[in-house]
Design a protein around this motif. Sequence first.
Motif, PDB file in Angstrom:
ATOM      1  N   GLN A 284       0.827  -1.207   0.000  1.00 26.21           N
ATOM      2  CA  GLN A 284       0.000   0.000   0.000  1.00 26.21           C
ATOM      3  C   GLN A 284       0.861   1.257   0.000  1.00 26.21           C
ATOM      4  O   GLN A 284       0.552   2.244  -0.685  1.00 26.21           O
TER       5      GLN A 284
ATOM      6  N   LEU B 296      -7.492   4.466   0.140  1.00 25.70           N
ATOM      7  CA  LEU B 296      -6.458   4.621  -0.881  1.00 25.70           C
ATOM      8  C   LEU B 296      -7.039   4.431  -2.274  1.00 25.70           C
ATOM      9  O   LEU B 296      -6.618   5.097  -3.232  1.00 25.70           O
TER      10      LEU B 296
ATOM     11  N   LEU C 135       0.838   4.151  -2.896  1.00 30.08           N
ATOM     12  CA  LEU C 135       0.603   5.558  -2.589  1.00 30.08           C
ATOM     13  C   LEU C 135       1.774   6.418  -3.039  1.00 30.08           C
ATOM     14  O   LEU C 135       1.582   7.536  -3.547  1.00 30.08           O
TER      15      LEU C 135
END
Length: 969
Positions: free
Chosen positions: A237, A268, A241
């Motif tokens: 993750q 997200l 990002l």
Amino acid sequence: MTRVVEPRVVASVDTYRRPPGTALPVGVAPALVARLTVPRRPAVLVSRPRLERRLTDLTDAGTTLVTAGPGEGKTALVAAWAEAGAAPGTVGWLTLDRTDADPATFWSDVLAALRWTGVPLGDGGPRPLEYADGGTERHIDRIHALLYDLTTPIVLVLDGIHELHDPSVLARLDALLTQPPPAMRLVLLGRADPGLRLHRLRLDGLLGEIHAPDLRFDRAEAGRLLSAHGLRLDAGQTDRLLARTGGWAAGLRLAAMSVDPADPATGLARFSGESPAVADYLAGEVLAPLPPPVRSFLLRTSVAEPLSGPLAAAVSGQPEGRRLLTDLTAGNRLVSAADPWGRPYDYHPLLREYLYHRLRAEDPAGALDAHRRAARWYGAHRAPVTALWHAVRSGDTDEVARVLFTLALPRLLSAEGAQLADTVRPLADAADDAPSLVTLTCAAVAAVQRHDFARARAHLRRARATLPGVPAGLRDAADIGLSLVDAIAAGSTGAVRAARTGASRVLSLAGPDARPGLPAAAEYRALARWNLGRAQLWQGGMAAADASLRDAATAAGHHRLDLAAVSADAHRAVIDVVRGELRSGTRRARSTVLAAERQGRAVEPYAAGAFLALALAELQQDHPHVAARHLARAGASAAAGADRTLDRAVRLAEARLRVQAGDAAAARRILAELRADSGNRLPALLTEWLAGAEAEAELAAGAPDTVLEHLRADPDPGVWERIWLGWADLALRHPAGARARVAPLGRSPDRGRAAAVEESLITALAADALRQDGVAVEAVDRALELAAPDRLSHPFRTAGNRLAPLIRRQQRVLGTHAAFAEMVLTDQAAPPAERLAEPLTDRELTVLRYLPTMSSNDEIAGDLHISVNTVKAHLKSLYRKLAVSSRREAIRRGRLLGLLRPSGTGDPDGLPDAPAGPDFAVPDALPDSPAWPDFADLDGPPDPVRPPACDGPVDRTDPDGLVDLTVSD
């Protein structure tokens, strides 16, 4: 000495600070105090030691310039560095604004900033900033004199250097930078490089620079920042990002504030330039300061990425596109610059999303027009798939049709094929509810991409019915496109007549003299030749197929139609091997496989023919175990590409492998299943192969009379039918009949090398049985001459031990081709090879094949990406199974068992092992071939013989290009 600052998270500071014991300079308004103070830090601040150390080093050496766009964290970095005490002197701070536009104000503010630090200036007494005895220049001279009088080291930070535009201010500041006061260092912060002459400082190594790429957060810094905000992300993750934000500080902070820590995955997924917090920030910091024409330019050009000057001009309608991009880049407006190597401009992903969202909301018609303009520009610059993407999003079906048929369709057989199918998927999904030429063609493209060829052809038939209503200027292009896709689908399902018809139509309509308006004409012709060559191959026209595929491979390679280029070369390898040209076929197949593997998984299914060629070559060279591995990969590749014709060819080769392995019953089962599965209708070449494999199985099972019964009814037998009938006649003690069967082949120009070897061996054995010794020796010599260059050994092995005396006689009389003759004799004289009690695993077999190369254990481990200890374990196991104790013995034993090539035949294949073994077993040792019987007093069953793949011309096709395989009882 540089102070190393440990990573830390600093809480907010609610008050501005001023050095203890200092008073406001005389004449300084209280409103100026905020600009003289180190700015307040964010509520959450993560220390960045790598950048703080760099700031210290750069500032200690001279002037430092820090420029980056909004939200990059430049002010927060320098402020944290200043308060950490890492600067090489006392820090004075001045935040510039538009009030510093005139020299008097600017230099008065500089003096105020220095006084604010508490560092003594001159005699240390108060100094008013206005003088009664002189003008502005005199006042500035006095301020400069104070700077040069400094004895205490001081670092002056000028934040907002891009606000300075006055020439006299810049000239004075240039002079200060060129001859800096000994005790003073300058740190310049801004969104763009100031209008200063910095080139001399750069050249002299006196200017340290930090720009946006340096300020971007790395993975560790991003992880600390997100954790400080209470957001715990896993590594994947965090990486996603970082890719989304590009390490942009403001983007990371906005994400941390927008994402719910309890459900980060959902947050997200929703985080984008359209998120309210991001949109508000970009609207205020990026768009608001820009004039309306520049804002319009940004909005319109957000439809395309990346951008060049000409593309930006075409999409926006503003001719000065390159200049605007250059200005936006220089102003650090989240636009990256084109580098000296010509790579284009690009917008930050979040900025692009925000701009595109705002464009569609405020000017939907303008968004469609921008996509239409982009489609035309990309089409004119030969980027057809990108052009099609924009055409689809423009909502203009006429533009989609133009781009699809005149430019994009041939890219289906390129590395862009999957992207092409994804691009047209929205239109493909609408085909059932809104059938049209465009939607039905898109549905066919999507079906071909997922290998649903039957559905693709159904969509194409419906699309063709709409052609009469297509405008004349597009009708030919649409006809060409539909014919090409149908040829691709038909060829993959085995409908070779339809494939050939479609390919021929494309060549007719898209020839060199075709009407203008078809930029992809050469690509259409390349793919048509590829489809034509495939059809010609399976219909048995080897020479024509080779010519078509050779041209196709060249043209497809030139136009980067990678899938077709690989497939064309793979099919040419099959042609070489079927002709008996094993060396050239093997070389071509190996290079094709390596090319496919370099280009990725999407290309590998199109290399199925190369694996088939390798397997067929290994079968003819008597290496069934190696052939089995190639067949496994050929089958997997053909299945992945859903090529039914190649899949059937692989099954036929498997049947031949079974016969070589001594399992004629299994071969018969495979052939019966194939005959039932094909509905007694196959392309002509596969019909020949099927008949040959059936004859081979019957001869191996001791039923030559069955071969005669099935084949003698043909009044005009082909090349290989004569070969099989000749073997059957020999087995039935009819040497004169056998010689008569194959006699016409000596005059046939199309027989091929493999058939010529077989014909020569049949002639030799028949002549020997008829006591025609001279003819027999000459025939054996001719067979050796033809077979030696490619080591085509299997026909000699299956001819039986009766051939050995003839070879020895040829050696005594003529003595030619001695090395190959010795190899054949050695192979025939080898004792019967017993089966291994415990077969070798695939990995053990791979390690065994390395042993003749004299590679060390370390080298074997490196090649196979395993540890040395694992190699040793495999060696120990295979030594035990082979009942040997050394490498030399293992090599000798492997050759006797047929697991390795005989000495001097070279590397077995030079290719990586298949990822998984075949779904059929190959015995560890083949049954010993009995001696060929003496036809005068033959006792016992006839010898098993192997008719190899056929390579002669095949013309006996029905109107569909298929052959009726029905055989009467």
